[in-house]
Design a protein around this motif. Structure first.
Motif, PDB file in Angstrom:
ATOM      1  N   ALA A 169       0.806  -1.273  -0.166  1.00 23.70           N
ATOM      2  CA  ALA A 169      -0.043  -0.111  -0.126  1.00 23.70           C
ATOM      3  C   ALA A 169       0.979   1.097  -0.087  1.00 23.70           C
ATOM      4  O   ALA A 169       1.841   1.318   0.595  1.00 23.70           O
ATOM      5  CB  ALA A 169      -1.105   0.176   1.126  1.00 23.70           C
ATOM      6  N   VAL A 170       0.504   2.475  -0.909  1.00 22.73           N
ATOM      7  CA  VAL A 170       1.209   3.466  -0.919  1.00 22.73           C
ATOM      8  C   VAL A 170       0.632   4.452   0.365  1.00 22.73           C
ATOM      9  O   VAL A 170      -0.705   4.844   0.212  1.00 22.73           O
ATOM     10  CB  VAL A 170       0.946   4.055  -2.165  1.00 22.73           C
ATOM     11  N   VAL A 171       1.221   4.794   1.046  1.00 19.24           N
ATOM     12  CA  VAL A 171       0.536   5.699   2.225  1.00 19.24           C
ATOM     13  C   VAL A 171       1.244   7.298   2.205  1.00 19.24           C
ATOM     14  O   VAL A 171       0.471   8.148   2.608  1.00 19.24           O
ATOM     15  CB  VAL A 171       1.279   5.102   3.532  1.00 19.24           C
ATOM     16  N   LEU A 194      -3.816   6.634  -8.449  1.00 20.55           N
ATOM     17  CA  LEU A 194      -2.861   5.661  -8.882  1.00 20.55           C
ATOM     18  C   LEU A 194      -2.402   5.210  -7.269  1.00 20.55           C
ATOM     19  O   LEU A 194      -2.340   3.951  -7.214  1.00 20.55           O
ATOM     20  CB  LEU A 194      -1.555   6.277  -9.295  1.00 20.55           C
ATOM     21  N   GLU A 195      -2.515   5.888  -6.198  1.00 22.26           N
ATOM     22  CA  GLU A 195      -1.998   5.306  -4.938  1.00 22.26           C
ATOM     23  C   GLU A 195      -3.398   4.331  -4.626  1.00 22.26           C
ATOM     24  O   GLU A 195      -2.939   3.462  -3.790  1.00 22.26           O
ATOM     25  CB  GLU A 195      -1.892   6.587  -4.014  1.00 22.26           C
ATOM     26  N   ARG A 196      -4.611   4.714  -4.730  1.00 25.35           N
ATOM     27  CA  ARG A 196      -5.590   3.991  -4.320  1.00 25.35           C
ATOM     28  C   ARG A 196      -5.647   2.347  -5.262  1.00 25.35           C
ATOM     29  O   ARG A 196      -5.915   1.523  -4.634  1.00 25.35           O
ATOM     30  CB  ARG A 196      -7.023   4.592  -4.557  1.00 25.35           C
ATOM     31  N   LEU A 197      -5.293   2.668  -6.613  1.00 22.83           N
ATOM     32  CA  LEU A 197      -5.301   1.521  -7.249  1.00 22.83           C
ATOM     33  C   LEU A 197      -4.281   0.645  -7.037  1.00 22.83           C
ATOM     34  O   LEU A 197      -4.499  -0.605  -6.837  1.00 22.83           O
ATOM     35  CB  LEU A 197      -4.905   2.197  -8.869  1.00 22.83           C
ATOM     36  N   LEU A 198      -3.234   1.140  -6.620  1.00 19.75           N
ATOM     37  CA  LEU A 198      -2.085   0.276  -5.983  1.00 19.75           C
ATOM     38  C   LEU A 198      -2.396  -0.385  -4.719  1.00 19.75           C
ATOM     39  O   LEU A 198      -1.843  -1.504  -4.545  1.00 19.75           O
ATOM     40  CB  LEU A 198      -0.653   0.931  -6.097  1.00 19.75           C
ATOM     41  N   GLU A 217      -2.495  -7.907 -11.455  1.00 20.75           N
ATOM     42  CA  GLU A 217      -3.879  -8.031 -11.784  1.00 20.75           C
ATOM     43  C   GLU A 217      -4.280  -6.588 -12.443  1.00 20.75           C
ATOM     44  O   GLU A 217      -5.164  -6.691 -13.474  1.00 20.75           O
ATOM     45  CB  GLU A 217      -4.478  -7.633 -10.294  1.00 20.75           C
ATOM     46  N   ILE A 218      -3.461  -5.671 -12.556  1.00 17.31           N
ATOM     47  CA  ILE A 218      -3.603  -4.212 -13.318  1.00 17.31           C
ATOM     48  C   ILE A 218      -3.374  -4.713 -14.733  1.00 17.31           C
ATOM     49  O   ILE A 218      -3.968  -4.333 -15.756  1.00 17.31           O
ATOM     50  CB  ILE A 218      -2.503  -3.370 -13.000  1.00 17.31           C
ATOM     51  N   VAL A 219      -2.111  -5.415 -15.108  1.00 19.47           N
ATOM     52  CA  VAL A 219      -1.926  -5.720 -16.300  1.00 19.47           C
ATOM     53  C   VAL A 219      -2.952  -6.792 -16.906  1.00 19.47           C
ATOM     54  O   VAL A 219      -3.271  -6.622 -18.255  1.00 19.47           O
ATOM     55  CB  VAL A 219      -0.437  -6.526 -16.374  1.00 19.47           C
TER      56      VAL A 219
END
Length: 99
Positions: free
Chosen positions: A7-9, A61-65, A72-74
Motif C-alpha cells: 500500500a502507498v501511504v 494511482l495510490e488507491r489503485l495500487l 492484476e492491473i496488467v
C-alpha cells in the motif's frame, strides 16, 4: 498466488518537488472533464482547495495500487485490449485500439 503490491501511504505533495517526474498522460475527453469538475469542486469550497489534475491522478494511482497488484492491473488491461480487438469494426482492420 498473486503477490499484493504494498500500500502507498505517502500523500500527494501540495507543490511539485524537484524529484517529481513530468509525465504525459492521454485521457479520453470524459475523464479530462471529470478532472475539471473535481478542480471546480475544490475551488467552490470555503476555504478554497486548490486541486490540481496531477494531485487527482496521484491519488487515483495510490488507491489503485492499494487495491490491485501489478499483475492484476496488467491482466485487466490485457482483457480490455482483447475485448477491443474482438469488437473492432471489420471495415477498419488497421484501426487503433484504445486501452
Amino acid at each position: 498466488m498473486v503477490e499484493q503490491a504494498p500500500a502507498v501511504v505517502a500523500s500527494a505533495p501540495a507543490k511539485v518537488d524537484e524529484k517529481d517526474r513530468k509525465l504525459a498522460v492521454y485521457l479520453p475527453p470524459e475523464l479530462d472533464l471529470t478532472l475539471d469538475a473535481i478542480r471546480f469542486a475544490g475551488a467552490s469550497q470555503r476555504p478554497r482547495v486548490d486541486v490540481s489534475k496531477s494531485a487527482v491522478v496521484r491519488l487515483a494511482l495510490e488507491r489503485l495500487l492499494a487495491q490491485a497488484s501489478h499483475e492484476e492491473i496488467v491482466e485487466t488491461i490485457a482483457q480490455r485490449l482483447a475485448e477491443a480487438r474482438a469488437g473492432r469494426d471489420k471495415s477498419n482492420p488497421g484501426g487503433r485500439l484504445k486501452g
